[in-house]
Design an enzyme around this catalytic site. Sequence first.
Site, PDB file in Angstrom:
ATOM      1  N   GLY A 106      53.854  58.501-102.605  1.00 17.55           N
ATOM      2  CA  GLY A 106      53.748  57.603-101.538  1.00 17.55           C
ATOM      3  C   GLY A 106      52.455  56.590-101.844  1.00 17.55           C
ATOM      4  O   GLY A 106      51.413  57.063-102.776  1.00 17.55           O
ATOM      5  N   ARG A 170      59.682  59.049-106.005  1.00 18.86           N
ATOM      6  CA  ARG A 170      59.523  60.277-105.634  1.00 18.86           C
ATOM      7  C   ARG A 170      60.030  61.186-106.515  1.00 18.86           C
ATOM      8  O   ARG A 170      60.187  62.391-106.260  1.00 18.86           O
ATOM      9  CB  ARG A 170      59.519  60.373-104.400  1.00 18.86           C
ATOM     10  CG  ARG A 170      58.610  59.760-103.369  1.00 18.86           C
ATOM     11  CD  ARG A 170      58.889  60.125-101.829  1.00 18.86           C
ATOM     12  NE  ARG A 170      57.762  59.688-100.862  1.00 18.86           N
ATOM     13  CZ  ARG A 170      56.603  59.915-100.581  1.00 18.86           C
ATOM     14  NH1 ARG A 170      56.305  61.027-101.304  1.00 18.86           N
ATOM     15  NH2 ARG A 170      55.978  59.295 -99.688  1.00 18.86           N
ATOM     16  N   ASP A 201      51.838  67.308-106.057  1.00 18.20           N
ATOM     17  CA  ASP A 201      53.126  67.474-106.745  1.00 18.20           C
ATOM     18  C   ASP A 201      53.280  66.849-107.872  1.00 18.20           C
ATOM     19  O   ASP A 201      53.644  67.138-109.151  1.00 18.20           O
ATOM     20  CB  ASP A 201      54.393  67.279-105.680  1.00 18.20           C
ATOM     21  CG  ASP A 201      54.624  68.171-104.780  1.00 18.20           C
ATOM     22  OD1 ASP A 201      53.953  69.422-104.904  1.00 18.20           O
ATOM     23  OD2 ASP A 201      55.432  67.869-103.770  1.00 18.20           O
ATOM     24  N   LYS A 227      45.600  60.961-105.945  1.00 20.68           N
ATOM     25  CA  LYS A 227      46.105  60.082-104.998  1.00 20.68           C
ATOM     26  C   LYS A 227      46.777  60.854-103.826  1.00 20.68           C
ATOM     27  O   LYS A 227      47.648  61.610-104.069  1.00 20.68           O
ATOM     28  CB  LYS A 227      46.882  58.966-105.761  1.00 20.68           C
ATOM     29  CG  LYS A 227      47.536  57.827-104.629  1.00 20.68           C
ATOM     30  CD  LYS A 227      49.225  58.129-104.492  1.00 20.68           C
ATOM     31  CE  LYS A 227      49.753  59.161-104.617  1.00 20.68           C
ATOM     32  NZ  LYS A 227      50.892  59.197-104.109  1.00 20.68           N
ATOM     33  N   THR A 228      46.310  60.457-102.670  1.00 20.76           N
ATOM     34  CA  THR A 228      46.823  60.603-101.433  1.00 20.76           C
ATOM     35  C   THR A 228      46.105  60.464-100.349  1.00 20.76           C
ATOM     36  O   THR A 228      44.933  60.606 -99.985  1.00 20.76           O
ATOM     37  CB  THR A 228      47.523  61.988-101.108  1.00 20.76           C
ATOM     38  OG1 THR A 228      47.976  62.264 -99.982  1.00 20.76           O
ATOM     39  CG2 THR A 228      46.291  63.196-101.450  1.00 20.76           C
ATOM     40  N   ASP A 230      46.393  61.492 -97.474  1.00 18.04           N
ATOM     41  CA  ASP A 230      46.437  62.738 -96.707  1.00 18.04           C
ATOM     42  C   ASP A 230      45.220  63.448 -97.055  1.00 18.04           C
ATOM     43  O   ASP A 230      44.787  64.311 -95.965  1.00 18.04           O
ATOM     44  CB  ASP A 230      47.653  63.577 -96.726  1.00 18.04           C
ATOM     45  CG  ASP A 230      49.035  63.050 -96.043  1.00 18.04           C
ATOM     46  OD1 ASP A 230      48.760  62.077 -95.569  1.00 18.04           O
ATOM     47  OD2 ASP A 230      50.135  63.664 -96.534  1.00 18.04           O
TER      48      ASP A 230
END
Length: 569
Positions: A106, A170, A201, A227-228, A230
């Site tokens: 994402g 993805r 992941d 990277k994220t 979240d």
Amino acid sequence: MAPSFVINGGISAGGTANGASTGRVASVYSEVQTSRIDHTLPVPSVLKNSFKIVDGPASSAAGNPEEIAKLFPHLFGQPPAMLVPNESDSLPSDQKLKIGVVLSGGQAPGGHNVISGIFDYLQDRVKGSTLYGFRGGPAGIMKCKYVELTADYIYPYRNQGGFDMICSGRDKIETPEQFKQAEETAKKLDLDGLVVIGGDDSNTNACLLAENFRSKNLKTRVIGCPKTIDGDLKCKEVPTSFGFDTACKIYAEMIGNVMTDARSTGKYYHFVRLMGRAASHITLECALQTHPNITIIGEEVYAKKQTLKNVTDYMVDVICKRAEFGYNYGVVLIPEGLIDFIPEVQQLIAELNEILAHYVVDEGALWKKKLTSQSLQLFEFLPQTIQEQLMLERDPHGNVQVAKIETEKMLIQMVETELEKRKKEGTYKGEFKGQSHFFGYEGRCGLPTNFDANYCYALGYGAGVLLHSGKTGLISSVGNLAAPVADWTVGGTALTSLMDVERRHGKFKPVIKKAMVELEGAPFKKFASVREEWGLKNRYISPGPIQFSGAGSNAVNHTLLLELGAQAA
């Protein structure tokens, strides 16, 4: 009228491997976007001058080191690397490198700056080198779809949000055939290195690629970047993932706006669901920035084995107490993955997954007989819309698509039901009107904050250094982030040191464990110490929009400051 900015007179910069046009075609930029493109980024002092690479002690693994060693025989035990000042550069400047970069998973604000950092390192220190951008994520590697990234191509994307420079995907590279395709691409482009920009992941996949390339004696080295939005990819050596700072500040602005609305009308409870399937970092950070009346942290719900009724009763208790003060309004923050943290709902979902995998969901609802009595009782207790959303098609990994489950609407209905009950009992005399919100994709592609812009650039520049020095299987890591940018440290951490294993289908599978909200950690403890006051009194803070200069422009998020032992405002 404010002047507008058109990139290259409406012609996109650069082309693709097949000659087709790509990039920001005829993009008209705002004054802010234009000013950000040419904004000069501060960089860590170690990157400005001559440096050398110093290795640390041999690494282990986050868990099950024996199994990780078996899975990564060529990489396990690698030492971390650190850049330190030196009288002269220790790396050859006459070498010409061919490097690939891919965006995986994402979007997160700052990805373009990672690519800019890699490109600038090659331009500054390894002149004549080439940078390829693989288009559409890992599938671009497997299908050898790429674009050569030039100065003109990259220019419009500097300090800009989004992943549209090369776009993301993805897909995973995991089967023997897919690894073979990746090998063929590496050979065809004569790649010296590959940078994988992604989450847990994606970085696990990066490590598998590095192991595969090394086992085949390919010269292509692989470096990851964290990277994220979240915020669940972090550890001591990797203090934060990029994009978290920007996303939380975007959400906090919107939360501050609805807080002002709540206080202005005096009659609405705003239930705000926030991104974060596996961890509640975004919800916790936004709470620390805005001071809502009620905040649910999934990790606490799980640790206390709370039921949906427990969560509902907590909310209702606060709402009833506020009504006694004449406050029939408020703001509630909920993590996107809340239902995954509630043990009874986890059990229900597990049973539904089994049913959906092996049985036809018939109109006569005979499939319900496959549920245990406890799960059936819970399923029937849920609002009809939530029942339908729980039955939606699973994602490619077999997981419930929690983004499609409107938890905030479910909780509004459950709160309404309980309040009606208490009203009849005479224990509640207020009025309740719920408004639902989901703040999700709005935060993924915003203009990166000064922090994320600087952090990403340093991560990319550092990744270039690591590849140039012959490193592979490391994740670019920038530390000392509570200090001024000049004092940040730059290095790399062994990806295998972040890994544990999970048993799947009879085999051990390596995974980078998601970092959850720690209930004994400083950010949660700070929140827990003040949430009761926030619940009953209106301590709302409206942070306003992200600033790029002046007051607040260089503020670092509360979570990172508290975790690093610094004092958050």
